[in-house]
Write a protein that holds these residues in place. Structure first.
Motif, PDB file in Angstrom:
ATOM      1  N   THR A  92       0.851  -1.190   0.000  1.00 40.94           N
ATOM      2  CA  THR A  92       0.000   0.000   0.000  1.00 40.94           C
ATOM      3  C   THR A  92       0.889   1.243   0.000  1.00 40.94           C
ATOM      4  OG1 THR A  92      -1.793  -1.114   1.176  1.00 40.94           O
ATOM      5  CG2 THR A  92      -1.782   1.280   1.224  1.00 40.94           C
ATOM      6  N   ARG A  93       0.702   2.091  -0.986  1.00 41.94           N
ATOM      7  CA  ARG A  93       1.478   3.338  -1.101  1.00 41.94           C
ATOM      8  C   ARG A  93       0.549   4.498  -0.782  1.00 41.94           C
ATOM      9  NH1 ARG A  93       3.912   7.522  -1.028  1.00 41.94           N
ATOM     10  NH2 ARG A  93       5.659   8.121  -2.375  1.00 41.94           N
ATOM     11  N   LYS A  94       0.933   5.343   0.163  1.00 37.39           N
ATOM     12  CA  LYS A  94       0.091   6.460   0.583  1.00 37.39           C
ATOM     13  C   LYS A  94       0.683   7.784   0.096  1.00 37.39           C
ATOM     14  CE  LYS A  94      -1.746   4.037   4.610  1.00 37.39           C
ATOM     15  NZ  LYS A  94      -1.933   4.030   6.080  1.00 37.39           N
ATOM     16  N   ILE A  95      -0.187   8.610  -0.480  1.00 32.60           N
ATOM     17  CA  ILE A  95       0.208   9.917  -1.011  1.00 32.60           C
ATOM     18  C   ILE A  95      -0.570  10.980  -0.242  1.00 32.60           C
ATOM     19  CG2 ILE A  95       0.324  11.372  -3.056  1.00 32.60           C
ATOM     20  CD1 ILE A  95       0.038   8.727  -4.702  1.00 32.60           C
ATOM     21  N   ASN A  96       0.131  11.909   0.382  1.00 34.46           N
ATOM     22  CA  ASN A  96      -0.510  12.966   1.163  1.00 34.46           C
ATOM     23  C   ASN A  96      -0.631  14.244   0.338  1.00 34.46           C
ATOM     24  OD1 ASN A  96      -0.906  11.625   3.712  1.00 34.46           O
ATOM     25  ND2 ASN A  96       1.313  11.664   3.958  1.00 34.46           N
ATOM     26  N   LEU A  97      -1.844  14.800   0.316  1.00 35.19           N
ATOM     27  CA  LEU A  97      -2.119  16.027  -0.417  1.00 35.19           C
ATOM     28  C   LEU A  97      -2.608  17.104   0.543  1.00 35.19           C
ATOM     29  CD1 LEU A  97      -4.051  14.433  -3.420  1.00 35.19           C
ATOM     30  CD2 LEU A  97      -1.615  15.007  -3.317  1.00 35.19           C
ATOM     31  N   TYR A  98      -2.226  18.343   0.286  1.00 33.55           N
ATOM     32  CA  TYR A  98      -2.561  19.462   1.170  1.00 33.55           C
ATOM     33  C   TYR A  98      -3.698  20.284   0.573  1.00 33.55           C
ATOM     34  CZ  TYR A  98      -1.922  23.538   4.186  1.00 33.55           C
ATOM     35  OH  TYR A  98      -2.123  24.558   5.077  1.00 33.55           O
TER      36      TYR A  98
ATOM     37  N   LYS B  81      -6.266  23.350  -3.487  1.00 28.87           N
ATOM     38  CA  LYS B  81      -5.941  21.987  -3.071  1.00 28.87           C
ATOM     39  C   LYS B  81      -4.999  21.338  -4.078  1.00 28.87           C
ATOM     40  CE  LYS B  81     -10.134  19.965  -5.140  1.00 28.87           C
ATOM     41  NZ  LYS B  81     -11.321  19.121  -4.858  1.00 28.87           N
ATOM     42  N   GLU B  82      -4.134  20.491  -3.541  1.00 26.85           N
ATOM     43  CA  GLU B  82      -3.269  19.688  -4.392  1.00 26.85           C
ATOM     44  C   GLU B  82      -4.070  18.520  -4.965  1.00 26.85           C
ATOM     45  OE1 GLU B  82       1.097  20.323  -2.315  1.00 26.85           O
ATOM     46  OE2 GLU B  82      -0.173  18.674  -1.611  1.00 26.85           O
ATOM     47  N   ARG B  83      -3.603  18.005  -6.081  1.00 23.94           N
ATOM     48  CA  ARG B  83      -4.241  16.821  -6.647  1.00 23.94           C
ATOM     49  C   ARG B  83      -3.170  15.879  -7.187  1.00 23.94           C
ATOM     50  NH1 ARG B  83      -4.795  20.535 -11.017  1.00 23.94           N
ATOM     51  NH2 ARG B  83      -4.135  19.635 -13.021  1.00 23.94           N
ATOM     52  N   VAL B  84      -3.523  14.596  -7.257  1.00 28.71           N
ATOM     53  CA  VAL B  84      -2.620  13.606  -7.832  1.00 28.71           C
ATOM     54  C   VAL B  84      -3.234  13.140  -9.150  1.00 28.71           C
ATOM     55  CG1 VAL B  84      -3.675  11.700  -6.541  1.00 28.71           C
ATOM     56  CG2 VAL B  84      -1.349  11.461  -7.438  1.00 28.71           C
TER      57      VAL B  84
ATOM     58  N   ILE C 232      -7.712   2.305  -5.561  1.00 28.82           N
ATOM     59  CA  ILE C 232      -7.341   3.674  -5.181  1.00 28.82           C
ATOM     60  C   ILE C 232      -8.393   4.220  -4.227  1.00 28.82           C
ATOM     61  CG2 ILE C 232      -6.835   5.996  -6.011  1.00 28.82           C
ATOM     62  CD1 ILE C 232      -6.092   4.761  -8.715  1.00 28.82           C
ATOM     63  N   PHE C 233      -7.960   4.651  -3.058  1.00 29.81           N
ATOM     64  CA  PHE C 233      -8.875   5.121  -2.019  1.00 29.81           C
ATOM     65  C   PHE C 233      -8.465   6.517  -1.562  1.00 29.81           C
ATOM     66  CE2 PHE C 233      -8.390   0.539  -1.782  1.00 29.81           C
ATOM     67  CZ  PHE C 233      -9.704   0.090  -1.808  1.00 29.81           C
ATOM     68  N   GLU C 234      -9.463   7.314  -1.157  1.00 29.55           N
ATOM     69  CA  GLU C 234      -9.207   8.647  -0.605  1.00 29.55           C
ATOM     70  C   GLU C 234      -9.778   8.736   0.795  1.00 29.55           C
ATOM     71  OE1 GLU C 234     -10.689  11.722  -3.091  1.00 29.55           O
ATOM     72  OE2 GLU C 234      -9.270  11.320  -4.729  1.00 29.55           O
ATOM     73  N   ASN C 235      -9.041   9.417   1.675  1.00 27.44           N
ATOM     74  CA  ASN C 235      -9.493   9.570   3.053  1.00 27.44           C
ATOM     75  C   ASN C 235      -9.027  10.925   3.582  1.00 27.44           C
ATOM     76  OD1 ASN C 235     -10.563   8.771   5.645  1.00 27.44           O
ATOM     77  ND2 ASN C 235      -8.452   8.433   6.300  1.00 27.44           N
ATOM     78  N   MET C 236      -9.959  11.723   4.115  1.00 27.33           N
ATOM     79  CA  MET C 236      -9.601  13.010   4.723  1.00 27.33           C
ATOM     80  C   MET C 236      -9.013  12.763   6.107  1.00 27.33           C
ATOM     81  SD  MET C 236     -10.082  15.545   2.677  1.00 27.33           S
ATOM     82  CE  MET C 236      -9.868  16.828   3.914  1.00 27.33           C
ATOM     83  N   GLU C 237      -7.701  12.913   6.240  1.00 29.89           N
ATOM     84  CA  GLU C 237      -7.035  12.696   7.512  1.00 29.89           C
ATOM     85  C   GLU C 237      -7.330  13.834   8.489  1.00 29.89           C
ATOM     86  OE1 GLU C 237      -4.604   9.961   8.454  1.00 29.89           O
ATOM     87  OE2 GLU C 237      -6.123   9.232   7.055  1.00 29.89           O
TER      88      GLU C 237
ATOM     89  N   VAL D  32      -4.358   9.739  -0.218  1.00 29.33           N
ATOM     90  CA  VAL D  32      -4.720   8.858  -1.324  1.00 29.33           C
ATOM     91  C   VAL D  32      -3.908   7.573  -1.183  1.00 29.33           C
ATOM     92  CG1 VAL D  32      -4.772   8.567  -3.825  1.00 29.33           C
ATOM     93  CG2 VAL D  32      -5.221  10.817  -2.823  1.00 29.33           C
ATOM     94  N   SER D  33      -4.601   6.432  -1.085  1.00 28.13           N
ATOM     95  CA  SER D  33      -3.938   5.144  -0.895  1.00 28.13           C
ATOM     96  C   SER D  33      -4.025   4.318  -2.167  1.00 28.13           C
ATOM     97  CB  SER D  33      -4.578   4.371   0.263  1.00 28.13           C
ATOM     98  OG  SER D  33      -4.406   5.049   1.480  1.00 28.13           O
TER      99      SER D  33
END
Length: 671
Positions: free
Chosen positions: A92-98, A104-107, A132-137, A144-145
């Protein structure tokens, strides 16, 4: 461009760790995974590694958007080899966006494959959208996982993506050292002439980048004329660009072991801090600040300095709290106890008041800023010399450069007769100068009304103690029974108070059974658990069957039983970051053993007395026998909260001798 290169304060040691730093001929073309990579079973440079980055690259650069203006792009390409089952975590690779407001950043452009070797052939499976999953931390952080398909031991994962960021003045840290080794790392940072950054290096390495200046052409279109005569024209602009390339072979994993504050403080990382911008017309705007500037800015916040002036809402209550108080110490203790009992921490950190101290006081709840600024305001209103202290918690790390984001917590400081007392009212079990572990992170910054500030050492100087007496009766079947009594002071007491808070006696007894592998714990008694002015006292009875070895009628017993240390906490061949014990401590154990009738001692360990250099600490072990009893007195003292890494080998040997001594057996035989 880069304004300067500097190393980061106390957490950086200039050691060149033997990383290869040169040009590489190998081409890491996407999807060109070889059979050799798939056949690899271990990484030769670190045979215990669970996984390895075969290749990790990044390119950060600017593009011009006709609507949004400058946009920051970051292209990422990673190839990871899974070497054993522990490495499956990298599936699982996690990408953090601000995110901030409407920005907002996007991937985008995500491409990911899992490669396996099956029947001598390379097989690949593509990441699907369902993986591909998104979760508001948090309110400002989106995670984004990417959950890779068909991953098993031996797989090679290949991932690429692009991050598009409107926050063009903020370049993400270049993380060179990971928790697993990296066979090849390459990063390229391209900065346009309009942005100037300072560069800071964290970790025990010399970055030694390849820096150079080049020109770049950016094409764009524009509208000429208007109405029906409007035409679209193509144009181009030439910019100067400052480029830095970081390229390394065989970057070792950052390996964590016990007694470290925050491992990310010591990770090989290049930090970019915006220092100034220049408009196309040549107007320069400076951004870099000193810590004095940062503190002055924070003090002017409505949620910080102004809160200390709002006292009317608690004056009547404060008068009742201070009724019959005698002296400054009594005033401080009464106010501290009152705020602890009146307020409830909502578990949120903050250097300023989120609700405002008046509202928090009415609602009896708030974040760290609400509670401890309220405490500071009450102390000041009572005539004490009190000031807030800004803190970065252990989990927050040590800030690399002066920034408002460097602090995430606040406590109170009181000066009485030349003595400083640090207080944190979010912790109901705390006492003056007994701060919770989360706060004990090097130094804080005390903020005073005159705009001045000063550094405050957060680590305690007074030694916290644990004194334990263990009485054991041993029978000829190898079973033991007995009692334990332990007293804890200061931070050792706080740790136990927090552990036992709201726990039933039966649950504590069960935990003790599990912790010490005992068959029965009973008769638990706790004293002073809620009286923070006194040591915590705990006593209980215990039983354990088969607690010793019996060989050919001889009994082999470890005289430390379940109180000994049997494994050295220091295992690394080399450690280049400090050993952080959190606080100075002294642990003393007295063990009285009654032998079974008809047995006598035939072999007994020798005494051991060793000391660390420069008065850092000492260890003693003494054992004697008399009238069918064994008596052990064992103690260890560590006089500094933080021990520099240069003592690591000595400390490792010191603990090794302790473990060896506490592992020695007493042999008793029938008389």
């Amino acid at each position: 461009m880069i304004k300067k290169v500097s190393q980061v304060g106390c957490i950086v040691i200039l050691l060149f760790m033997g990383l290869s730093h040169n040009a590489f001929s190998q081409d890491y073309e996407f999807k060109k995974v070889s059979k050799e990579e798939l056949s690899m079973s271990v990484y030769p440079q670190d045979t215990a590694a669970p996984a390895v980055y075969l290749h990790k690259s990044r390119n950060t650069y600017y593009e011009d958007d006709e609507v949004k203006g400058w946009v920051l792009y970051t292209d990422v390409h990673e190839r990871i080899k899974i070497l054993n089952k522990d490495g499956l975590d990298y599936a699982t690779r996690k990408i953090n966006l601000y995110l901030k407001g409407r920005l907002k950043e996007r991937v985008e452009s995500i491409k990911a494959f899992t490669f396996n070797l099956e029947d001598g052939k390379v097989k690949s499976e593509k990441l699907s959208k369902s993986g591909i999953f998104e979760n508001m931390e948090t309110d400002n952080r989106l995670e984004v996982s990417l959950t890779m398909p068909a991953v098993k031991v031996g797989s090679v994962l290949e991932i690429s993506y692009r991050i598009v960021s409107p926050f063009f003045t903020s370049i993400d840290d270049v993380v060179i050292q990971e928790d697993i080794p990296t066979a090849h790392h390459y990063t390229k940072i391209q900065i346009l002439e309009y942005f100037q950054f300072s560069r800071l290096i964290k970790g025990n390495f010399n970055a030694n980048p390849k820096d150079y200046t080049d020109t770049r052409r950016i094409d764009f279109t524009y509208e000429q004329g208007g109405g029906l005569t409007s035409t679209t024209k193509d144009a181009a602009a030439i910019f100067e660009e400052f480029i830095s390339e970081y390229e390394y072979m065989h970057v070792p994993a950052l390996k964590e072991e016990r007694y470290v504050d925050n491992i990310d403080n010591y990770r090989f990382t290049v930090v970019y801090e915006l220092s100034s911008t220049k408009s196309q017309s040549g107007v320069v705007k400076e951004y870099s600040k000193s810590w004095e500037d940062v503190v002055a800015t924070i003090y002017k916040y409505d949620g910080f300095g102004k809160q200390l002036e709002r006292t009317n809402f608690f004056k009547d209550d404060l008068a009742g709290v201070l009724d019959a108080a005698s002296g400054y110490m009594d005033r401080m203790n009464r106010i501290f106890d009152y705020v602890k009992s009146h307020m409830n921490w909502n578990k949120r950190y903050g250097m300023s008041a989120a609700s405002g101290i008046a509202k928090a006081y009415r609602e009896k709840t708030g974040n760290t800023g609400d509670i401890n600024l309220l405490l500071t305001a009450m102390l000041k209103e009572a005539g004490l010399n009190a000031n807030p202290v800004l803190v970065s918690t252990r989990s927050h790390g040590i800030p690399a450069y002066p920034t408002i984001d460097g602090f995430n917590y606040v406590i109170a400081a009181v000066e009485i007769d030349g003595q400083r007392y640090l207080l944190d009212a979010t912790e109901k079990m705390a006492a003056p100068n007994v701060l919770p572990n989360r706060v004990l992170n090097w130094s804080g910054t005390m903020v005073m009304e005159n705009g001045l500030s000063m550094s405050v050492d957060l680590y305690p100087k007074t030694i916290s103690q644990v004194s334990t007496m263990l009485n054991v009766e041993l029978d000829d079947f190898g079973d033991i029974s007995g009692s334990v009594r332990a007293n804890r002071t200061l931070l050792e007491a706080l740790d136990q108070r927090r552990a036992f808070e709201n726990e039933s006696s039966s649950k504590i007894e069960e935990d003790l059974m599990d912790d010490y592998n005992l068959d029965l714990v009973s008769d638990l008694e706790l004293k002073n658990l809620n009286d923070t002015s006194k040591p915590v006292s705990m006593s209980y009875s215990f039983e354990k069957e088969g607690a010793v070895e019996i060989i050919d009628g001889d009994i082999y017993l470890n005289p430390m039983f379940f109180l000994g240390m049997y494994e050295n906490p220091f295992k690394l061949d080399e450690r280049n970051y400090p050993i952080n014990f959190v606080h100075p401590y002294m642990h003393r154990k007295i063990i009285n053993i009654t032998l079974p009738e008809g047995y006598s001692v035939t072999s007994i360990p020798e005494a051991l007395n060793i000391s660390l250099p420069d008065g850092l600490g000492a260890y003693t072990f003494n054992i004697g026998q008399s009238n069918g009893k064994l008596n052990v007195v064992c103690s260890i003292t560590m006089k500094q909260a933080v021990v520099p890494s240069l003592y690591y080998d000595t400390l490792k040997e010191f603990y090794g001798q302790r473990v060896a001594k506490e592992s020695e057996k007493v042999i008793i035989s029938k008389s």
